[in-house]
Design an enzyme around this catalytic site. Structure first.
Site, PDB file in Angstrom:
ATOM      1  N   TYR A  88       0.801  -1.219   0.000  1.00  0.00           N
ATOM      2  CA  TYR A  88       0.000   0.000   0.000  1.00  0.00           C
ATOM      3  C   TYR A  88       0.840   1.278   0.000  1.00  0.00           C
ATOM      4  O   TYR A  88       0.281   2.363  -0.107  1.00  0.00           O
ATOM      5  CB  TYR A  88      -0.929   0.035   1.211  1.00  0.00           C
ATOM      6  CG  TYR A  88      -2.103  -0.920   1.119  1.00  0.00           C
ATOM      7  CD1 TYR A  88      -3.226  -0.608   0.356  1.00  0.00           C
ATOM      8  CD2 TYR A  88      -2.084  -2.129   1.805  1.00  0.00           C
ATOM      9  CE1 TYR A  88      -4.295  -1.484   0.274  1.00  0.00           C
ATOM     10  CE2 TYR A  88      -3.154  -3.016   1.732  1.00  0.00           C
ATOM     11  CZ  TYR A  88      -4.261  -2.690   0.976  1.00  0.00           C
ATOM     12  OH  TYR A  88      -5.315  -3.561   0.899  1.00  0.00           O
ATOM     13  N   GLY A 114     -11.115   0.693  -3.237  1.00  0.00           N
ATOM     14  CA  GLY A 114      -9.950   1.180  -2.510  1.00  0.00           C
ATOM     15  C   GLY A 114      -8.892   0.130  -2.263  1.00  0.00           C
ATOM     16  O   GLY A 114      -8.025   0.331  -1.410  1.00  0.00           O
ATOM     17  N   ASP A 115      -8.926  -0.977  -3.004  1.00  0.00           N
ATOM     18  CA  ASP A 115      -7.985  -2.066  -2.719  1.00  0.00           C
ATOM     19  C   ASP A 115      -7.080  -2.403  -3.896  1.00  0.00           C
ATOM     20  O   ASP A 115      -6.519  -3.490  -3.965  1.00  0.00           O
ATOM     21  CB  ASP A 115      -8.743  -3.320  -2.283  1.00  0.00           C
ATOM     22  CG  ASP A 115      -7.865  -4.264  -1.470  1.00  0.00           C
ATOM     23  OD1 ASP A 115      -7.093  -3.779  -0.619  1.00  0.00           O
ATOM     24  OD2 ASP A 115      -7.947  -5.486  -1.685  1.00  0.00           O
ATOM     25  N   MET A 116      -6.917  -1.472  -4.849  1.00  0.00           N
ATOM     26  CA  MET A 116      -6.059  -1.754  -5.999  1.00  0.00           C
ATOM     27  C   MET A 116      -4.605  -1.396  -5.678  1.00  0.00           C
ATOM     28  O   MET A 116      -4.019  -0.473  -6.246  1.00  0.00           O
ATOM     29  CB  MET A 116      -6.568  -1.010  -7.231  1.00  0.00           C
ATOM     30  CG  MET A 116      -7.955  -1.468  -7.669  1.00  0.00           C
ATOM     31  SD  MET A 116      -8.054  -3.248  -8.017  1.00  0.00           S
ATOM     32  CE  MET A 116      -7.311  -3.310  -9.646  1.00  0.00           C
TER      33      MET A 116
END
Length: 405
Positions: free
Chosen positions: A250, A287-289
């Site tokens: 992230y 929101g998790d790419m």
């Protein structure tokens, strides 16, 4: 020669069944390429992270105590799936020991890589499932049963050609959510693997360790790193491309760095397709790419990468209302902050044409609004989840629409 897991001190790294390197356990985890692979110029490519700026094979990575080189660490499962695999292979895999886990699971990994004991197969082992899929979500590599219907776990390195994804207990409707979002991506012209929703009863002979208590259907996705007859097609995710450990997926890079890499290593067209996928993520509230949810694929002879099909596409906003983009885009992560100025900053940092980037964003917004509201797969998404996705699309359409001005 047979050996036991505990006695394994080195692992052979195979790419498309050819030995290209070795990982040694003690006293540090050291990886080195073979001389003949170096003599071939590092071809086919294992990872862009091992290449110099001029495209030549660089030095072997620096050995580290207890830490695998990032490329190999990113092949291992995380979270619940890792816990399950450690339990399933108890006696051979010590908790949090990456080398043990790599030795146990290396026969069936993502892409065309295999990591096998240098001294031969493990002694007196009963047939076992040895696949490794990266990521936090509980998922299994499965194969379709011949003649019987349903799917089962492949054993001892036999390649699975589907991934069965279990919905997390805390996030109801995830399978339907992702299925609909994948259908949307396909409807607007993106490269999407085949997928279907299946019942848990469609999985046969699953060991107790792999059973979960979550309800609802499973999402079954055709593996794009497996070809006809189980052929292994090499891939690498962008945590591997950038040489960062899974824990930094992230924050190990920003979106413009992925775009710049695609522009240079693949093509400007691939970089703009990446922009379209980013716009889709912003529009639907995904929101998790992170770095591991974008990949390169090495088709054919493996000498040149391409952008892999889109995967792990779902809306996270229904579950995490304050969610934001997984990585920075023009120094912004908040969905509502992604106005034209941020896309221009992103384009400049990625060395892409501003006008081409803005056009790709606008076209994606238009295509989504043309297809999403009439998409048949909407009907399977739980009402509350669908309502929140719809709200996100409505809110983001004028924000991303600033790119047209």
């Amino acid at each position: 020669m047979n050996t036991s897991f505990r006695a394994i001190q080195s692992l052979d790294v195979l790419l498309d069944k050819r030995k290209i390197g070795t990982i040694v356990r003690s006293p540090v985890y050291a990886f080195s390429f073979t001389q003949d692979y170096r003599a071939d110029g590092g071809s086919p490519i294992l990872s862009l992270s091992f290449l110099s700026a001029s495209g030549e094979l660089g030095r072997d990575p620096k050995p580290l105590a207890g830490i695998l080189p990032a490329f190999f660490a990113n092949l291992l499962p995380e979270g619940k799936l890792r816990e399950v695999m450690e339990k399933y292979h108890k006696g051979n895999v010590r908790r949090r020991n990456d080398f043990d886990l790599l030795a146990a699971l290396g026969a069936d990994m993502s892409g065309a890589v295999q990591v096998l004991p240098s001294d031969g197969p493990v002694m007196n082992e009963m047939p076992a499932t040895r696949f490794s899929i990266a990521g936090m979500q509980m998922k299994l590599s499965v194969a379709r049963q011949r003649g019987e219907g349903g799917f089962t776990l492949p054993m001892d390195g036999e390649p699975g050609n589907y991934i069965a994804k279990f919905p997390p207990e805390a996030f109801p409707g995830v399978s339907e959510n992702e299925f609909a979002n994948l259908a949307l991506a396909a409807a607007i012209g993106m490269d999407v693997p085949d997928r279907e929703l299946v019942e848990r009863s469609d999985l046969k002979n699953i060991p107790d360790e792999f059973n979960t208590h979550s309800g609802g259907p499973l999402l079954l996705v055709r593996r794009f790193d497996r070809g006809v007859g189980g052929q292994r097609i090499h891939i690498e995710d962008f945590a591997q491309v950038f040489g960062v450990q899974p824990s930094r997926k992230y924050d190990g890079a920003a979106f413009h760095q992925i775009a710049a890499t695609l522009n240079e290593a693949v093509s400007p067209h691939a970089a703009l397709e990446f922009v379209r996928r980013l716009a889709l993520a912003a529009l639907t509230g995904n929101g998790d790419m992170h770095l591991k949810n974008w990949s390169l694929i090495y088709p054919g002879d493996g000498h040149r990468p391409a952008l892999a099909p889109i995967y792990d596409v779902l809306s996270t906003i229904p579950y995490i209302p304050t969610d934001a983009m997984a990585l920075s885009l023009g120094r912004e992560r908040a969905f509502k902050g992604l106005t034209a100025s941020r896309w221009k900053a992103f384009a400049n940092r990625a060395r892409l044409s501003e006008s081409a980037v803005l056009k790709a964003v606008v076209e994606t917004v238009e295509r989504v609004n043309q297809r999403w509201w009439h998409l048949p797969e909407r009907d399977i998404v739980p009402a509350m989840i669908l309502k929140r996705i719809d709200e996100q699309v409505k809110v983001m359409t004028p924000i991303l629409g600033t790119c047209a001005r």
